[in-house]
Structures are given as C-alpha cells and as structure tokens.
Design an enzyme around this catalytic site. Structure first.
Site, PDB file in Angstrom:
ATOM      1  N   CYS A 196     -26.474 -45.154 103.611  1.00 25.60           N
ATOM      2  CA  CYS A 196     -26.983 -43.829 103.954  1.00 25.60           C
ATOM      3  C   CYS A 196     -26.713 -42.817 102.845  1.00 25.60           C
ATOM      4  O   CYS A 196     -27.485 -41.856 102.677  1.00 25.60           O
ATOM      5  CB  CYS A 196     -26.366 -43.353 105.263  1.00 25.60           C
ATOM      6  SG  CYS A 196     -24.581 -43.431 105.319  1.00 25.60           S
ATOM      7  N   HIS A 249     -21.881 -41.404 108.081  1.00 27.40           N
ATOM      8  CA  HIS A 249     -23.331 -41.247 107.944  1.00 27.40           C
ATOM      9  C   HIS A 249     -23.652 -39.941 107.221  1.00 27.40           C
ATOM     10  O   HIS A 249     -23.082 -38.889 107.518  1.00 27.40           O
ATOM     11  CB  HIS A 249     -24.018 -41.252 109.309  1.00 27.40           C
ATOM     12  CG  HIS A 249     -25.517 -41.151 109.215  1.00 27.40           C
ATOM     13  ND1 HIS A 249     -26.285 -42.110 108.606  1.00 27.40           N
ATOM     14  CD2 HIS A 249     -26.377 -40.188 109.633  1.00 27.40           C
ATOM     15  CE1 HIS A 249     -27.553 -41.761 108.660  1.00 27.40           C
ATOM     16  NE2 HIS A 249     -27.636 -40.593 109.272  1.00 27.40           N
ATOM     17  N   ASN A 267     -33.440 -37.339 107.693  1.00 27.10           N
ATOM     18  CA  ASN A 267     -32.467 -38.340 108.132  1.00 27.10           C
ATOM     19  C   ASN A 267     -33.061 -39.739 107.972  1.00 27.10           C
ATOM     20  O   ASN A 267     -34.167 -40.011 108.452  1.00 27.10           O
ATOM     21  CB  ASN A 267     -32.081 -38.078 109.589  1.00 27.10           C
ATOM     22  CG  ASN A 267     -30.841 -38.834 110.013  1.00 27.10           C
ATOM     23  OD1 ASN A 267     -30.510 -39.878 109.456  1.00 27.10           O
ATOM     24  ND2 ASN A 267     -30.151 -38.308 111.006  1.00 27.10           N
TER      25      ASN A 267
END
Length: 363
Positions: A14, A119, A134
């Site tokens: 991520c 994250h 995202n």
C-alpha cells in the site's frame, strides 16, 4: 475519470500504491522502496554503533528486525518521507504545532497522505476536485469540497494519522484535463473485497441452504420462483389433506365406538329384568380397541350385505331372516357402495347415540 492514475492493492504494497497514486504515475517500485528502507536501517545502525559495538544496546538492536520494512511489503513513514524528498515534497502532521503555525486550510492544499496501522492511501486534488485514491477501492472516489473537512475529521476519529503534502507535485495529464472540465460520479466505487466476493458468488453454484434463504427472502421482492412455489403449494395441500383424513378417521372411530357402546348397553339392558344389576362385563366394550371395533363393524356389514344378496336371489322364500329395523334398506339393485355403507353406519351410530342419551336422561 479514466485519465486518473489509480493503482489497486497488491499484497501489502500500500505504501507503493500511495506514492504512485499521489504522483500520478509508476514512480516507485518495491525494489526502490526497499533500497531506501535498507539505507535508513544502515544509518540507524551507525548511530547505535557510536555508543560502542560491544554495548548491550547495540547487540539488541542487531537482533531486532527492521522497523522500516518487512517481508509482507510494508514500509514505514520514514521510507515514504525520504521517497518524497526526491521530488522536493515534505510531510507535515495534520493539526500539529507546525500545522497550526502555518495556518493550513485543508481546502487550499493539494494532497494528503493517510495512515492507519499498516495501510497508506492518498487523497489528492486534481484540477478543481478532490479524489480519494485509496488502493483498496476499485477506482477513484470523488469527494466534494464541502465534504472534504468532514471526511478528514472522520478519519481522525477512526484513528488515522493524516499528513499534509507540502510542495509542488509533478505535472500529470489528469490534473491538466480536470482543470478544464468537472466530473460527476453517480455511484461510489466498490471495495476490492466486495467486487471479489460478488464475482465469486456468481461463479460458484449455490448450496441448498442458500437457495432456501433466497426463496424465503427474495432479493427482488417478487416472491418465490414458479417451480418452487408450485412444489410448496403441493406439499401444503398434501399435508392439509392428511390432517383432514386423520381428523375424519378419528371422528368415525369415536362415533362407531359410542354406537357400539350404546347399542350393546341398550340391548343387554332390555334383556335383563329391571331389578337385576347389570353385569360388570357390560363395560368390556369400553375397553375394546378401535381396531377390534372396526373389525366387528366390518364383519357386521359383510353379514348384512350377504343377507341382502341372498334375499335378492331368493325373493319368495318366507323362511329368510328379516333385517332389523335399524338396518339400512337396500337399493333396487341390491348392491350398496362403500360410501353408502359408510353413510349408513354413521346414521346408525348417531341414532344409537341419541337413543342412549335419551335413555340416560329418563333414568
């Protein structure tokens, strides 16, 4: 929306997706970020060695895993910050003293990096509109100007750390295009997990339990499928028919038992003098089972039918025994159907019950 660069989640990379979505291009790879993390680890090791390589703190540091990366693909905030320094970008913690000193207004900024546990994701302004980039989403999510402050405040309440990206971001096609036009988004993009689960449900055959749940709670509200509804109605009708048959059979057994009790008691009472007490054996009919009553009644009906058939064959014989007054009359053809015999038995049973009740009332 197609011009917006958006990397989707792969493994635990991520941090890579966050940086590339921020810069709107494939600027960093796992290898490059790993190199930055190893450089940070070496700098920390050198600082710890200044206290002595034989010290307990140094030996403990060498035994500990890296805090800047791990095998899953996670990278720390230090790695992200050093990667952005290559582009002259700086991270400032949201609502920190420096943030307050600079008097930052979120609506006037260009981008934010958000982190919760392991994250990372980017919120960036492209053209005149804000987008949530995202990597867990199937695509960019449009955020209105009025909703931006509320969105960031909600992230803070959920435990996110938010960083303001200060500096000039590299030019990108999406920013130039959205300077001239504004986009509209009719539906929020789904999460990758939601899309995967939906596609898996479409591929896999449904189990019997899933089909039963779907029949009980149909998604479209139109009710059960025609075939299922027909089977359900057929099963329901059969169950009702079985219940009705059981009730009728029980009623018939009770009526026959009462008639047998009434007729036997009345016949036996008439044959005895009034001053002679009835034998206790007269109560044996009460203990007869329904199966025995049914057999006796059937034998009685068969006997009566044989007499009717014999009378039909020899109508002029005077020595033929006559039927009792309580016996149903035969039809001109001399044959009685099972339905007629059943109706006759019911009538005789009811008549016997009435006579028995009248006798009891007179006593």
């Amino acid at each position: 929306m197609e011009s917006i660069f958006h990397e989707r989640q792969e493994g635990s990379l991520c941090a890579q997706h966050c940086l590339n979505n921020l810069l709107q291009g494939e600027y960093f790879s796992p290898v490059e970020l790993s190199s930055i993390a190893q450089q940070l680890d070496e700098e920390e090791r050198m600082r710890m060695a200044e206290g002595g390589v034989s010290s307990e703190e140094y030996r403990t540091f060498l035994q500990q895993p890296s805090v800047n990366m791990d095998d899953s693909g996670f990278f720390s905030i230090q790695v992200i910050s050093n990667a952005l320094k290559v582009w002259g970008l700086e991270l400032i913690l949201f609502n920190s003293p420096e943030y307050q000193r600079l008097g930052i207004d979120p609506i006037n900024e260009k981008s934010f990096i958000c982190n919760y546990k392991e994250h990372w994701f980017t919120v960036r302004k492209l053209g005149k509109q804000w987008f949530n980039l995202n990597s867990l989403l199937m695509g960019p999510e449009l955020i209105s100007d009025t909703y931006l402050a509320l969105f960031l405040a909600q992230l803070q309440q959920e435990g996110y750390s938010i960083f303001v990206v200060k500096g000039d971001l590299p030019d990108c096609e999406a920013d130039q295009l959205l300077q001239m036009i504004r986009v509209q988004q009719m539906q929020r993009p789904k999460l990758i997990g939601e899309e995967t689960a939906q596609s898996r449900d479409q591929r896999l055959p449904r189990s019997d339990v899933d089909q039963a749940i779907e029949v009980s709670h149909p998604f479209d509200g139109t009710g059960m499928l025609d075939e299922d509804e027909e089977n359900f109605q057929r099963a329901l009708a059969l169950s009702r028919q079985e219940i009705d048959m059981e009730d009728e059979e029980a009623d018939l057994r009770r009526a026959i038992q009462l008639s047998m009790q009434g007729s036997r008691r009345s016949e036996f009472s008439d044959s005895l003098p009034q001053n002679v007490p009835q034998s206790p054996h007269t109560s044996q009919t009460d203990s007869l089972s329904s199966e025995e009553l049914r057999k006796r009644r059937q034998a009685y009906f068969e006997k009566q039918q044989q007499q009717l058939q014999q009378q039909d064959r020899t109508p002029n014989l005077h020595d033929k025994p006559t039927l009792s007054s309580s016996t149903p009359e035969a039809d001109p053809g001399g044959d009685m159907s099972e339905e007629d015999m059943l109706q006759a038995a019911m009538n005789m049973s009811l008549e016997s019950v009435r006579n028995h009740l009248n006798t009891e009332e007179e006593k």
